[in-house]
Design an enzyme around this catalytic site. Structure first.
Site, mmCIF file in Angstrom:
data_model
loop_
_atom_site.group_PDB
_atom_site.id
_atom_site.type_symbol
_atom_site.label_atom_id
_atom_site.label_comp_id
_atom_site.label_asym_id
_atom_site.label_seq_id
_atom_site.Cartn_x
_atom_site.Cartn_y
_atom_site.Cartn_z
ATOM 1 C CB ALA A 49 -0.935 0.005 1.209
ATOM 2 N N GLY A 50 2.182 1.129 0.141
ATOM 3 C CA GLY A 50 3.054 2.300 0.108
ATOM 4 C C GLY A 50 2.790 3.275 1.239
ATOM 5 N N GLY A 53 9.344 7.724 3.562
ATOM 6 C CA GLY A 53 10.765 7.624 3.854
ATOM 7 C C GLY A 53 11.340 6.253 3.585
ATOM 8 C CG ASN A 54 10.377 1.452 3.505
ATOM 9 O OD1 ASN A 54 10.869 1.115 2.433
ATOM 10 N ND2 ASN A 54 10.136 0.596 4.483
ATOM 11 C CB ALA A 105 11.694 -0.869 -0.793
ATOM 12 C CG HIS A 116 1.312 1.632 8.208
ATOM 13 N ND1 HIS A 116 2.034 2.799 8.078
ATOM 14 C CD2 HIS A 116 2.205 0.624 7.990
ATOM 15 C CE1 HIS A 116 3.295 2.524 7.787
ATOM 16 N NE2 HIS A 116 3.422 1.211 7.737
ATOM 17 C CD GLU A 118 9.408 4.002 14.100
ATOM 18 O OE1 GLU A 118 9.441 3.106 13.259
ATOM 19 O OE2 GLU A 118 8.419 4.742 14.268
ATOM 20 N NE ARG A 164 9.720 6.000 9.360
ATOM 21 C CZ ARG A 164 9.203 5.016 8.642
ATOM 22 N NH1 ARG A 164 8.906 3.864 9.226
ATOM 23 N NH2 ARG A 164 8.989 5.152 7.348
ATOM 24 C CG HIS A 206 13.740 1.874 11.264
ATOM 25 N ND1 HIS A 206 12.879 0.934 10.735
ATOM 26 C CD2 HIS A 206 12.965 2.723 11.973
ATOM 27 C CE1 HIS A 206 11.640 1.207 11.102
ATOM 28 N NE2 HIS A 206 11.663 2.299 11.845
ATOM 29 C CB CYS A 260 13.193 -5.515 8.719
ATOM 30 S SG CYS A 260 13.838 -3.880 8.328
#
Length: 417
Positions: free
Chosen positions: A19-20, A24-25, A27, A128, A163, A195, A231, A348
């Protein structure tokens, strides 16, 4: 108490979709609205755990959280049937699969009371993820219920973003020696949010009863965050006395390195120069989002995503490093492409916990037979594909919920339902 490092991987949930949602991420943003393959994703995760078991590593797992999150939707005045499209992807998000964000962990040698402390992350920066912590806390308190060995803390208040272990590193002469804990926070990241807040990191250090003299706070570089290192574990990873980091990972790396050498004279810092591997290539390949592990046969290995091998400057540098006979002796490649496409590599997917395995609820500890059982449920129950529009389908919603129920029943964890 026989301490051992246990890697708890998040089982990739049946609602895995692109869902994007994660600003900042890179991918995550690049693959927004693509068709995901939840069954393939979960099986890749199981194979990664199986791979690490075969290396002789201790392996655990966490189960997917309930999705859609009915309680969160109720708090927003809606239901899974009526939820507006603006909220629907967040309600179905499977991002809890990235267990590195579940909590921050301080092992017994570092804490004043000699227990392993875990503080569940509030993840308040991203909508999310902000509703993960209640169910994550329930799961952590079940897995680590032995109060003689563990203390599980509620999250830091949401005024300060936390985080979890993705912004925390521990270095020590050995796993069971008193360590140096490094908390990495951000302040700026260009167009992207920082974050991890410094006050959240300091709060976790206090909750965990850490020795202030052996606790360091370092700022992530603005360049790293702006390049997509949302991160710290996208640009640095530590294990025992080794820190493996990109040259541009930290805002003041000389000060951090000096402090580490003072507190841990045997520290070995392996720094990848920007002239050899750019930040862009490091982030694209998730070179540093690898599991840096101590191998039972001796030496250390890097459990890397296939994307690292597919990025020529990265692989060239890694091969030269291994040939130099340093502490990292092996490059161990795994396929986690479904996770990578949503912005999460091998590191991750796991939360490292240094503890006595006998003190952990055995239902959360993996062996080959249990991984076979998990894989069988995934094969039978997980959706094969999810396109963004599919999240509106009530039949898919029911399938996702039934799939999780089947997994909990198989693992004898129905109390999490």
């Amino acid at each position: 108490m026989a301490l051992r490092e246990i890697n708890f991987d998040g089982i990739i949930g049946p609602s895995h979709n692109y869902a994007g949602l994660s600003l900042g991420n890179l991918a995550s943003s690049a693959n927004a609205n693509n068709v995901s393959r939840p069954r393939e994703a979960a099986l890749q995760g199981v194979e990664k755990m199986r791979h690490n078991l075969k290396l002789g590593l201790a392996q655990g797992f966490f189960v997917p959280l309930p999705r859609p999150d009915h309680e969160w939707l109720s708090d927003l005045g809606t239901t899974a049937e009526e939820v507006p499209d603006s909220l629907r992807p967040a309600a179905f998000s499977a991002s809890a699969m990235w267990a590195a964000n579940a909590a921050t962990v301080s092992p017994p040698p570092d804490t004043q009371d000699g227990r392993c402390h875990l503080t569940v992350a509030n993840l308040r920066t991203m909508a999310h993820r902000s509703h993960e912590w209640p169910d994550t806390l329930t799961q952590l308190r079940l897995a680590f219920a032995n109060s003689e060995h563990f203390r599980v803390h509620r999250p830091v208040p949401p005024a300060y973003g936390d985080e979890g272990a993705a912004n925390h590193m521990r270095l020590a002469s050995s796993h069971d020696a008193k360590g140096v804990e490094v908390f990495v926070h951000g302040e700026r990241g260009g167009a992207f949010p920082a974050r991890q807040h410094a006050e959240a990191s300091r709060a976790v250090a206090r909750l965990h009863q850490l020795d202030p003299e052996r606790t360091l706070f370092a700022m992530q570089s603005e360049e790293a965050i702006a390049a997509g290192a949302f991160h710290n574990d996208v640009v640095a990873v530590a294990n025992e006395n080794v820190l493996f980091a990109h040259e541009q990972a930290f805002a003041d790396r000389p000060a951090l390195y000096t402090a580490l050498h003072r507190l841990l004279p045997e520290v070995e810092i392996i720094e990848v120069p920007a002239s050899a591997v750019s930040l862009d290539d490091a982030i694209k390949s998730y070179l540093f989002n690898a599991q840096l592990v101590t191998l039972p046969k001796g030496g250390m290995g890097l459990v890397l995503p296939e994307e690292a091998r597919d990025t020529p400057p990265v692989w060239k540098w890694l091969e030269e490093m291994v040939a130099g006979n340093g502490p990292i002796r092996e490059l161990l490649v795994v396929d986690v492409r479904q996770s990578m496409a949503n912005g999460g590599g091998p590191a991750c997917l796991r939360l490292r916990v240094l503890a006595d395995p006998e003190a952990v609820d055995p239902r959360f500890i993996a062996d080959e037979a249990k991984l076979d059982s998990i894989a069988a449920v995934v094969e039978e129950c997980w959706p094969e594909e999810i396109a963004p529009a599919d999240l509106r389908d009530s039949k898919l919603c029911s399938q996702i919920e039934r799939a999780r129920e089947a997994l909990l029943e198989t693992l004898d964890l129905e109390e999490l339902d």
